[in-house]
Design a protein around this motif. Structure first.
Motif, PDB file in Angstrom:
ATOM      1  N   GLN A   1     -11.598  -8.104  -9.763  1.00 20.81           N
ATOM      2  CA  GLN A   1     -11.396  -6.749  -9.497  1.00 20.81           C
ATOM      3  C   GLN A   1     -11.717  -6.869  -7.869  1.00 20.81           C
ATOM      4  O   GLN A   1     -11.316  -5.949  -7.001  1.00 20.81           O
ATOM      5  CB  GLN A   1     -12.445  -6.614  -9.589  1.00 20.81           C
ATOM      6  N   TYR A   2     -12.798  -8.327  -7.670  1.00 19.89           N
ATOM      7  CA  TYR A   2     -13.529  -7.472  -6.009  1.00 19.89           C
ATOM      8  C   TYR A   2     -11.591  -8.669  -5.085  1.00 19.89           C
ATOM      9  O   TYR A   2     -11.727  -7.844  -3.922  1.00 19.89           O
ATOM     10  CB  TYR A   2     -14.537  -8.630  -6.102  1.00 19.89           C
ATOM     11  N   LYS A   3     -11.318  -9.762  -5.530  1.00 16.80           N
ATOM     12  CA  LYS A   3     -10.077  -9.726  -4.466  1.00 16.80           C
ATOM     13  C   LYS A   3      -9.283  -8.364  -4.916  1.00 16.80           C
ATOM     14  O   LYS A   3      -7.918  -8.041  -3.650  1.00 16.80           O
ATOM     15  CB  LYS A   3      -9.427 -10.713  -5.051  1.00 16.80           C
ATOM     16  N   THR A   4      -8.640  -8.049  -6.096  1.00 17.46           N
ATOM     17  CA  THR A   4      -7.915  -7.228  -6.353  1.00 17.46           C
ATOM     18  C   THR A   4      -8.304  -5.887  -5.173  1.00 17.46           C
ATOM     19  O   THR A   4      -7.286  -4.805  -4.082  1.00 17.46           O
ATOM     20  CB  THR A   4      -7.527  -6.522  -7.465  1.00 17.46           C
ATOM     21  N   LYS A   5      -9.574  -5.672  -4.917  1.00 19.23           N
ATOM     22  CA  LYS A   5      -9.708  -3.885  -4.169  1.00 19.23           C
ATOM     23  C   LYS A   5      -9.503  -3.875  -2.699  1.00 19.23           C
ATOM     24  O   LYS A   5      -9.387  -3.754  -1.732  1.00 19.23           O
ATOM     25  CB  LYS A   5     -11.715  -3.787  -4.174  1.00 19.23           C
ATOM     26  N   TRP A   6     -10.048  -5.849  -2.361  1.00 17.43           N
ATOM     27  CA  TRP A   6      -9.873  -6.190  -1.179  1.00 17.43           C
ATOM     28  C   TRP A   6      -8.463  -6.480   0.017  1.00 17.43           C
ATOM     29  O   TRP A   6      -7.923  -5.848   0.794  1.00 17.43           O
ATOM     30  CB  TRP A   6     -10.385  -7.201  -0.007  1.00 17.43           C
ATOM     31  N   GLU A   7      -7.454  -6.830  -1.483  1.00 14.52           N
ATOM     32  CA  GLU A   7      -6.432  -7.045  -0.660  1.00 14.52           C
ATOM     33  C   GLU A   7      -5.638  -5.875  -1.026  1.00 14.52           C
ATOM     34  O   GLU A   7      -4.713  -4.907  -0.074  1.00 14.52           O
ATOM     35  CB  GLU A   7      -5.180  -7.544  -1.838  1.00 14.52           C
ATOM     36  N   ARG A   8      -6.498  -4.334  -1.502  1.00 19.67           N
ATOM     37  CA  ARG A   8      -5.430  -2.942  -1.278  1.00 19.67           C
ATOM     38  C   ARG A   8      -6.577  -2.425   0.028  1.00 19.67           C
ATOM     39  O   ARG A   8      -5.564  -1.989  -0.046  1.00 19.67           O
ATOM     40  CB  ARG A   8      -6.200  -2.401  -2.761  1.00 19.67           C
ATOM     41  N   LYS A   9      -7.310  -2.767  -0.148  1.00 20.83           N
ATOM     42  CA  LYS A   9      -7.790  -2.328   1.181  1.00 20.83           C
ATOM     43  C   LYS A   9      -7.042  -3.047   1.983  1.00 20.83           C
ATOM     44  O   LYS A   9      -6.671  -2.230   3.532  1.00 20.83           O
ATOM     45  CB  LYS A   9      -9.034  -2.592   1.591  1.00 20.83           C
ATOM     46  N   PHE A  10      -6.650  -4.161   2.653  1.00 19.90           N
ATOM     47  CA  PHE A  10      -6.177  -5.029   3.763  1.00 19.90           C
ATOM     48  C   PHE A  10      -4.482  -4.355   3.257  1.00 19.90           C
ATOM     49  O   PHE A  10      -4.766  -3.943   5.248  1.00 19.90           O
ATOM     50  CB  PHE A  10      -6.014  -6.579   3.442  1.00 19.90           C
ATOM     51  N   MET A  11      -4.127  -4.281   2.915  1.00 23.57           N
ATOM     52  CA  MET A  11      -2.709  -3.015   2.279  1.00 23.57           C
ATOM     53  C   MET A  11      -2.457  -2.138   3.424  1.00 23.57           C
ATOM     54  O   MET A  11      -1.049  -1.759   3.903  1.00 23.57           O
ATOM     55  CB  MET A  11      -1.787  -3.982   0.966  1.00 23.57           C
ATOM     56  N   GLN A  12      -3.569  -1.274   2.259  1.00 21.58           N
ATOM     57  CA  GLN A  12      -3.863   0.312   3.167  1.00 21.58           C
ATOM     58  C   GLN A  12      -3.811   0.239   4.642  1.00 21.58           C
ATOM     59  O   GLN A  12      -2.392   0.835   5.583  1.00 21.58           O
ATOM     60  CB  GLN A  12      -4.182   0.398   2.413  1.00 21.58           C
ATOM     61  N   LEU A  13      -4.927  -1.083   4.736  1.00 22.22           N
ATOM     62  CA  LEU A  13      -4.748  -0.439   6.384  1.00 22.22           C
ATOM     63  C   LEU A  13      -3.093  -0.651   7.363  1.00 22.22           C
ATOM     64  O   LEU A  13      -3.173  -0.741   8.477  1.00 22.22           O
ATOM     65  CB  LEU A  13      -5.903  -1.727   6.957  1.00 22.22           C
TER      66      LEU A  13
END
Length: 996
Positions: A943-955
């Motif tokens: 979940q941690y990896k998915t969360k920060w992939e999500r934030k990275f791609m949003q940015l």
């Protein structure tokens, strides 16, 4: 030509010669400091001298004493250098003459014992011309086969004196230098052996006059390193080594063909054969008209010069082109060479050694055209600085006038006295000296030089005087074309003499010696004359050259430019500067009553000054200025070339773009466009639409940008926040304008840092309890402290990046802060777009992005889009701040990210996967969430990896959207794209992810 091999040869030869000379000096009784015990000095006796308990000739005594006096005067290190170079250049020159069939093989070996031919012939009775005393000494030595080195020293010295081309170019060998010929000069692996059996220099290389320049460049390269290693000001004798660099041949051809060649073609428009030969000739943007053409009567009238000629590379290319012009017009070979040397070509350098090599290279060229010039009956006009410190013109001028029965009654001798006083500093000033000489005085100097050349009597007495006359004439000449690679030296390295003179006489160009030469060169052209230079590109952009740019943009015309950028010079040169080569024209002043500057020079001095002052007022305000501004030039952007050869091919390809799609060719660029840009940088590559944005407001009109404090001693005052005890109230965040130094000792601040956008790089605190103890505090803008603001690095080697920081912080000088009057998020969005980067590249393409530069970037506020842009920027700040605070190095760190994963995070991740699948496939899917596995470390990690992939791609998505919005606002859709590479997203930069 393999420059790697030539460099190895030159540096090895220098070290071998210096070591051999050092050993020889030791055998002559000197210690390493140049001192000699009294018992080790020779004594003069009747018929000879006694030294080291051995009888020597009387001549040995005088040579030894001459060496002793030279060492006391110059120091032993300087004598090492002097003697090593004397033998290096003369023996290399002999070898070059031999390879060009201009002399017998005097250095070649006559037998397996490595006996030089010159020694072998002497043993057979064939001895060069020499003084009788030397001949007798030589005859005695020839009876002893173990004295080959001593025999060789006398013979080669006499041969050099007796050979016109060597003697005329290099002068006489000082008497003590013969003593310093190394004992191992003829040994296996010694210098003569290197010349005879070198694998470093090919026969083809020996045919090229370029070889001389490369040998000189590499010979002094170690000396150059020594000069720069010591730092500080350059003394007069260090300036030549510090400023010498050999210009790539194709760039020299570009400069010569577009000055001398273009002047010829303007006068001979139907000439086609030569034009085809000049492959580096740039066709002008507009056809020249009669007002812009420099007209001359005969080829002999064409005056061409290099006033910082070094070893003569540029002069050689000028010679070749002028020679072709003479041959094309029907002159004979010998007549062409004599005219070039006598009428057309002038070189000046403050380094006597470079001057000697320059003359030799030109004579070699002449001999390759016509071997009759081997007797040096006609010498190239290459000058160096005269010796003017041992007398004044007042002491000797009267004797000269009487000796030649000259009528100098109406000559203003004060002008000459002032000129010779100035030349006492010629070894520091060189060609930038300005002589206030009237036309009347100048005509008398011409007469004096002519009568002396016709009958050089009392040569020793009058040599320095005549050398001074020649230099004054050369530096007050009005040239049709000047072609130079001037010396590069920042004002910080100028010695006191040079620094003061530059500030007093070349104020606009004072930042560097190359810009002084730019200013000086244009002053010494005739009207419609042309100057070409290769120098540092810094004058095109930096604020320290703004006044210089104003002079050139308002008073001269840029015909063409090769913007070369980095990697211009051969990597062996060690030069890391970024360069530009260009051709300028000095427009005529005929509309103001003067057809040429020669007519101006003929007027009395005071009248001349008054005319110039009035003329400049008219030039600045009148039609003349308008005409210059309407001029158009041609520019080649070669900055992407991988090396010098690659840049040449980009230029010769004559294509609009290179293989990578980057534009190279920019024709018809209006010179007036540059003045619309703050600071008037030479921004030839940007569109008129891009430049037009400067006509509106800029970032600085509705914001304040400043650099902050400087402690003067960071080790004493600055710490990382985690080195301070917060519990003891030594570290806290003061509220705005409320700060008590008695309670809080360390205060957080922003201080630049690595490449990071939106938020972060906050880890430093400063001891602010007593700023009076700081060595150099800068608290001028203290009213701005502790307010929220935007910040960026003042110096950066990577891309520009701006960040937000909240209330309660100070800001330091390395991190510039901006305080907008209105929507700060709109400003931050613009700062992190390619629009900002492109404007900075135009206004100041260096590592520095100071407050003043960024404040001048055009600013367009779109109130309709401001809310949407602000929302995107705030989301970017939130994401970037969350990333920063997720690490324990943040002072706002709360807990490990794995412990922060909860059911809310889980649901957001599922929504992200659904949306991602739709974007990739166009299909809608439904994911039924399973129960959160809060007790599983593996689940939390996923979940941690998915969360920060999500934030990275949003940015990433937000940044591209912001780029798209601002590009549309500025109307630059045809020039910029909104794309952002993934590796430019500045979160997760501590090893959390790998971006492929």
């Amino acid at each position: 030509m393999d420059t790697n091999r030539i460099k190895r040869f030159a540096t090895e030869a220098r070290n071998i010669l210096k070591a051999g000379i050092a050993a020889k000096i030791t055998t002559l009784g000197f210690d390493k400091n140049g001192n000699v015990a009294e018992e080790n000095k020779p004594r003069l006796m009747q018929g000879g001298s006694l030294w080291n308990e051995q009888l020597q000739t009387e001549g040995f005594y005088y040579q030894w004493m001459s060496l002793y006096n030279r060492i006391q005067q110059k120091g032993i290190s300087e004598v090492y250098e002097e003697a090593a170079y004397t033998w290096f250049n003369r023996l290399c020159a002999i070898r070059i003459l031999q390879k060009n069939n201009l002399c017998s093989p005097v250095l070649a070996y006559a037998d397996a014992a490595r006996t030089p031919v010159i020694v072998d012939e002497a043993r057979q009775g064939r001895i060069p011309q020499m003084k009788e005393e030397l001949r007798q000494r030589l005859v005695e030595l020839l009876n002893d086969d173990t004295k080959v080195t001593e025999q060789f020293a006398i013979l080669v010295t006499a041969w050099c004196h007796d050979t016109p081309i060597i003697n005329q170019c290099f002068g006489s060998i000082a008497d003590y230098t013969e003593l310093l010929l190394p004992n191992n000069i003829l040994a296996e692996g010694g210098f003569v052996d290197m010349l005879n059996h070198t694998e470093f220099i090919t026969d083809e290389d020996f045919q090229s006059p370029e070889l001389i320049g490369w040998l000189y460049q590499f010979y002094i390269s170690e000396r150059k390193d020594e000069v720069f290693a010591k730092k500080g000001k350059f003394e007069a004798d260090e300036i030549p080594a510090a400023t010498q660099i050999f210009t790539p041949n194709w760039i020299v051809k570009y400069m010569v063909q577009n000055t001398v060649g273009r002047i010829y073609l303007d006068n001979n428009p139907y000439e086609t054969q030569l034009q085809k030969k000049w492959q580096y000739l740039v066709e002008p943007s507009e056809s020249p008209n009669s007002d812009t053409i420099l007209k001359y009567n005969e080829l002999e009238d064409l005056k061409v010069a290099d006033l910082a000629c070094g070893s003569g590379h540029i002069l050689n290319e000028c010679f070749d082109l002028l020679y072709d012009l003479y041959i094309a017009e029907g002159y004979g070979r010998g007549e062409a060479v004599e005219n070039i040397f006598s009428h057309n070509l002038t070189g000046i350098d403050l380094d006597t050694r470079a001057k000697q090599l320059s003359q030799f290279a030109l004579l070699l060229k002449a001999c390759q055209k016509d071997a009759a010039f081997a007797d040096a009956h006609c010498m190239p006009n290459v000058l160096t600085m005269p010796v003017c410190d041992s007398y004044t013109v007042k002491d000797i001028l009267g004797h000269f006038v009487c000796a030649y029965q000259l009528d100098w009654a109406n000559v203003d001798r004060k002008e000459l006295e002032d000129a010779f006083d100035l030349m006492k500093n010629a070894d520091s000033l060189g060609s930038i000296m300005r002589f206030e000489i009237s036309q009347n005085t100048r005509e008398h100097l011409v007469e004096a030089v002519n009568v002396y050349d016709a009958e050089p009597k009392y040569a020793e007495a009058f040599k320095n005087l005549i050398d001074g006359f020649r230099l004054i004439l050369a530096l007050t000449e009005n040239y049709h074309a000047l072609v130079m690679n001037p010396p590069y030296m920042g004002s910080g390295n100028m010695n006191s003499v040079l620094s003061k003179y530059v500030k007093d006489n070349y104020k606009a160009g004072k930042a560097d010696l190359f810009s002084v030469f730019m200013q000086m060169g244009m002053e010494r052209l005739v009207s419609n004359g042309k100057m070409a230079q290769i120098n540092m590109q810094s004058w095109m952009f930096l604020s320290s050259f703004e006044k210089l740019r104003d002079i050139f943009l308002y008073n001269y015309v840029i015909d063409s430019m090769l913007h070369l950028g980095p990697r211009t010079f051969d990597e062996l040169s060690g030069e890391v500067v970024q360069n530009t080569a260009f051709v300028l024209t000095k427009p005529r002043f005929s509309e103001y009553g003067m057809t040429t500057s020669l007519e101006l020079a003929s007027k009395p001095l005071e009248e001349r000054k008054a005319i110039v002052n009035k003329l400049m007022e008219e030039v600045d305000s009148g039609e003349f200025k308008k005409n210059i501004r309407e001029a158009k030039g041609i520019y080649y952007r070669l900055v992407d070339g991988k090396n010098c050869a690659d840049k040449e091919q980009m230029f010769l390809a004559n294509k609009d773009r290179n293989e990578d799609g980057n534009r190279i060719y920019y024709p018809n660029v209006a010179q007036k466009n540059f003045e619309k840009i703050p600071g008037s940088p030479i921004g030839y590559w940007v569109s008129e639409k891009f430049i037009s944005k400067f006509e509106g407001s800029n970032l600085g009109e509705n914001s304040i940008a400043r650099s902050g404090f400087s402690t003067g001693n960071n080790d004493r005052y600055i710490r990382n926040w985690y080195e301070i005890s917060k519990s003891e109230e030594k570290f806290d965040f003061p509220s705005i304008n409320v700060y008590s130094s008695s309670k809080i000792k360390y205060v957080p601040f922003t201080a630049g840092g690595g490449y990071r956008k939106w938020y972060g790089n906050l880890y430093s605190v400063v001891n602010w309890s007593d700023t009076t103890q700081m060595h150099r505090p800068r608290t001028t803008y203290s009213q701005l402290y502790f307010h929220e603001a935007l910040t960026w690095n003042e110096v950066t080697s990577s891309s520009f990046s701006a960040r937000y920081y909240p209330q309660g912080l100070l800001f330091e000088h390395s991190g510039v802060s901006m305080f907008p009057n209105e929507n700060k998020y709109y400003y931050l969005g613009l700062l992190n777009t390619p629009i900002l980067a492109k404007y900075l590249a135009l206004m100041n393409p260096t590592l520095h992005n100071g407050a003043e530069v960024v404040s001048k970037v055009p600013f367009i506020y779109d109130s309709r889009r401001s809310l949407y842009i602000s929302d995107n920027v705030q989301q970017n700040i939130t994401i970037s701040r969350a990333d920063w605070d997720a690490h324990e190095t943040s002072w706002d760190f709360q807990r490990n990210e794995l412990l922060s994963i909860d059911a809310s995070t889980y649901m957001e991740n599922i929504d992200y996967k659904i949306e991602k699948h739709f974007e990739e496939t166009g299909e809608h899917i439904c994911i039924d969430p399973a129960a959160p596995q809060l007790g599983s470390l593996e689940w939390r990690m996923e979940q941690y990896k998915t969360k920060w992939e999500r934030k990275f791609m949003q940015l990433h998505k937000n940044e591209e959207e912001l780029n798209r919005q601002f590009i549309d606002i500025y109307g630059l859709q045809d020039e910029l794209t909104p794309d952002v590479p993934l590796n430019e997203i500045t979160i997760l930069q501590q090893g959390e992810i790998s971006i492929e």
